[in-house]
Design a protein around this motif. Structure first.
Motif, short mmCIF file in Angstrom:
data_model
loop_
_atom_site.label_atom_id
_atom_site.label_comp_id
_atom_site.label_asym_id
_atom_site.label_seq_id
_atom_site.Cartn_x
_atom_site.Cartn_y
_atom_site.Cartn_z
N ASP A 130 0.72 -1.24 0.08
CA ASP A 130 0.01 0.06 -0.06
C ASP A 130 0.84 1.29 0.02
OD1 ASP A 130 -1.90 -1.79 0.19
OD2 ASP A 130 -1.99 -1.66 2.74
N LEU A 132 0.19 5.54 1.00
CA LEU A 132 -0.69 6.47 1.78
C LEU A 132 -0.85 7.68 0.90
CD1 LEU A 132 0.17 6.10 5.51
CD2 LEU A 132 -1.30 4.73 4.16
N ARG A 133 -1.54 8.44 0.89
CA ARG A 133 -1.93 9.58 0.19
C ARG A 133 -2.20 10.83 1.39
NH1 ARG A 133 0.70 9.28 -4.65
NH2 ARG A 133 0.19 7.17 -5.62
N ASP A 198 -12.14 6.91 9.84
CA ASP A 198 -13.01 6.53 9.06
C ASP A 198 -14.48 7.32 9.47
OD1 ASP A 198 -11.34 4.87 7.58
OD2 ASP A 198 -11.90 3.10 8.57
N ASN A 218 2.34 3.28 7.69
CA ASN A 218 1.89 2.21 7.00
C ASN A 218 2.95 0.90 7.44
OD1 ASN A 218 0.69 0.86 4.60
ND2 ASN A 218 2.20 1.55 3.33
N ARG A 284 -8.99 3.23 7.06
CA ARG A 284 -8.73 3.41 5.62
C ARG A 284 -8.43 5.18 5.53
NH1 ARG A 284 -9.37 -0.62 1.88
NH2 ARG A 284 -9.62 0.88 0.35
N GLU A 285 -9.01 5.60 6.39
CA GLU A 285 -8.64 7.33 6.25
C GLU A 285 -8.76 7.90 7.50
OE1 GLU A 285 -10.49 10.37 3.00
OE2 GLU A 285 -11.79 10.06 4.69
N VAL A 287 -8.64 12.01 9.41
CA VAL A 287 -8.32 13.57 9.37
C VAL A 287 -8.14 13.95 10.55
CG1 VAL A 287 -9.81 15.46 8.92
CG2 VAL A 287 -10.17 13.51 7.62
N ARG A 310 -5.18 15.20 6.27
CA ARG A 310 -5.97 13.91 5.81
C ARG A 310 -5.20 12.91 5.19
NH1 ARG A 310 -11.62 13.13 4.26
NH2 ARG A 310 -11.82 15.55 4.77
N ARG A 312 -5.14 8.78 3.43
CA ARG A 312 -5.92 7.61 2.91
C ARG A 312 -4.92 6.72 2.43
NH1 ARG A 312 -6.16 7.66 -2.33
NH2 ARG A 312 -6.03 9.43 -3.50
N VAL A 313 -5.51 5.52 2.60
CA VAL A 313 -4.65 4.32 2.02
C VAL A 313 -5.03 3.99 0.65
CG1 VAL A 313 -6.25 2.65 2.81
CG2 VAL A 313 -3.96 2.08 2.71
N GLU A 314 -4.02 3.75 -0.33
CA GLU A 314 -4.33 3.22 -1.38
C GLU A 314 -3.78 1.90 -1.57
OE1 GLU A 314 -2.43 4.38 -6.08
OE2 GLU A 314 -2.52 6.01 -4.31
#
Length: 326
Positions: A130, A132-133, A198, A218, A284-285, A287, A310, A312-314
């Motif tokens: 994965d 993260l963004r 989430d 991660n 998964r996200e 904030v 913020r 989120r996982v890709e």
């Protein structure tokens, strides 16, 4: 095997010697790669563009030779250019100080072993992992896209530690430079913050707290055998959040050290039972809202201070060559 392999090298690393380059070239050709292309990073281009060009040229393997910053950039370039196909593998030859990505993936830190693994001369496994963004109010104000994160994003103490770690000391003392910088950063303030995992923007979904540090991770492996987030994995489709607080000065930091130092993975005390508390969550996200601009780092690179973060996982963003499971 035939085809093109590309090597992206950070020339500022002392280990990026002509001898290493010659050995890697020989290993790649011995593994059957008909063509080997080389690219170097620059202060302006850290590896993402070089990796994207390698994909455009038809590379089947791209090897990042450098520290965590180089690996992060190359992984980002591959994810952006090859994400829809997933046909290009990433090899890693760690030449950095902490090498957190290699530690999290079980890649050998001995450069010659890592070199053979990346080239395919030793048994390897192609593992999707994965990314993260991470976006912040400062990035959005500048019109910049989210930053990639391969290992960890740190707010507060962790970012101050990165800022206090001098490059010259890293060259002389290795990862021990971070320990020295940590001692200089123990006075990091407790930051008021809100955290939503989430939860989106739903009223009541945010936790309000004060903490010295917040990690969005991660992977949870650090140098010296420390497993700070024992459950964090780079292939589980989730990000891990650690809210870390320490009270009463050195006594609080000593309490935290007792909870995380090896040989066992970190085991955290129940809330209210120790002068240092670590609260873990996963999703998964996430904030994070801060009352004022706070220092921020991603994989060892400082970003502009932020009031809002913020992440989120890709999932399965890039395929990495790792040791074959036993």
């Amino acid at each position: 095997m035939s085809g093109l392999a590309c090597v992206v090298v950070n020339p500022s690393k002392r280990g990026a010697t002509p001898r290493l380059r010659a050995a890697l070239d020989a290993e790649l050709r011995g593994a059957g790669w008909g063509r080997v292309a080389w690219a170097t990073t620059t202060p302006e281009q850290h590896g993402a563009r070089q990796a994207a060009r390698a994909v455009e040229a038809g590379a089947g393997l791209v090897i990042a030779v450098g520290g965590d910053g180089t690996v992060r950039a190359v992984a980002d370039g591959l994810a952006a250019a090859d994400g829809a196909r997933g046909g290009v593998e990433l090899g890693i030859v760690p030449l950095g100080t902490a090498n957190l990505a290699a530690r999290g993936l079980g890649i050998p830190l001995r450069r010659w072993s890592a070199l053979r693994l990346a080239a395919g001369a030793e048994g390897h496994w192609a593992a999707p992992i994965d990314l993260l963004r991470v976006s912040t109010d400062a990035l959005e104000a500048a019109g910049a896209p989210p930053e990639p994160c391969l290992v960890v994003t740190g707010i507060g103490f962790d970012a101050r530690l990165v800022a206090a770690t001098r490059a010259g000391l890293k060259r002389r003392a290795g990862w021990g430079a971070y320990a020295i910088a940590a001692a200089r950063s123990l006075g990091a303030p407790r930051l008021p913050m809100s955290i939503s995992v989430d939860g989106g923007a739903r009223e009541g979904s945010r936790e309000r707290t004060r903490a010295r540090c917040l990690l969005i991770a991660n992977s949870g492996r650090l140098p010296a055998g420390i497993r700070l987030l024992p459950g964090a994995r780079m292939d589980d489709g989730a990000l891990d959040v650690a809210v870390i607080d320490a009270r009463r000065g050195l006594a609080g930091w000593a309490s935290l050290a007792r909870q995380v130092l090896p040989p066992a993975p970190a085991r955290y005390s129940a809330p209210g039972r120790a002068l240092a508390e670590v609260r873990l969550s996963r999703g998964r996200e996430v904030v994070v809202g801060l009352d004022g601009p706070a220092p921020l780092e991603i994989d060892g690179e400082l970003l502009a201070p932020a009031r809002r973060v913020r992440a989120r996982v890709e999932p399965d963003a890039v395929v990495v060559r790792v040791p074959r499971p036993r």
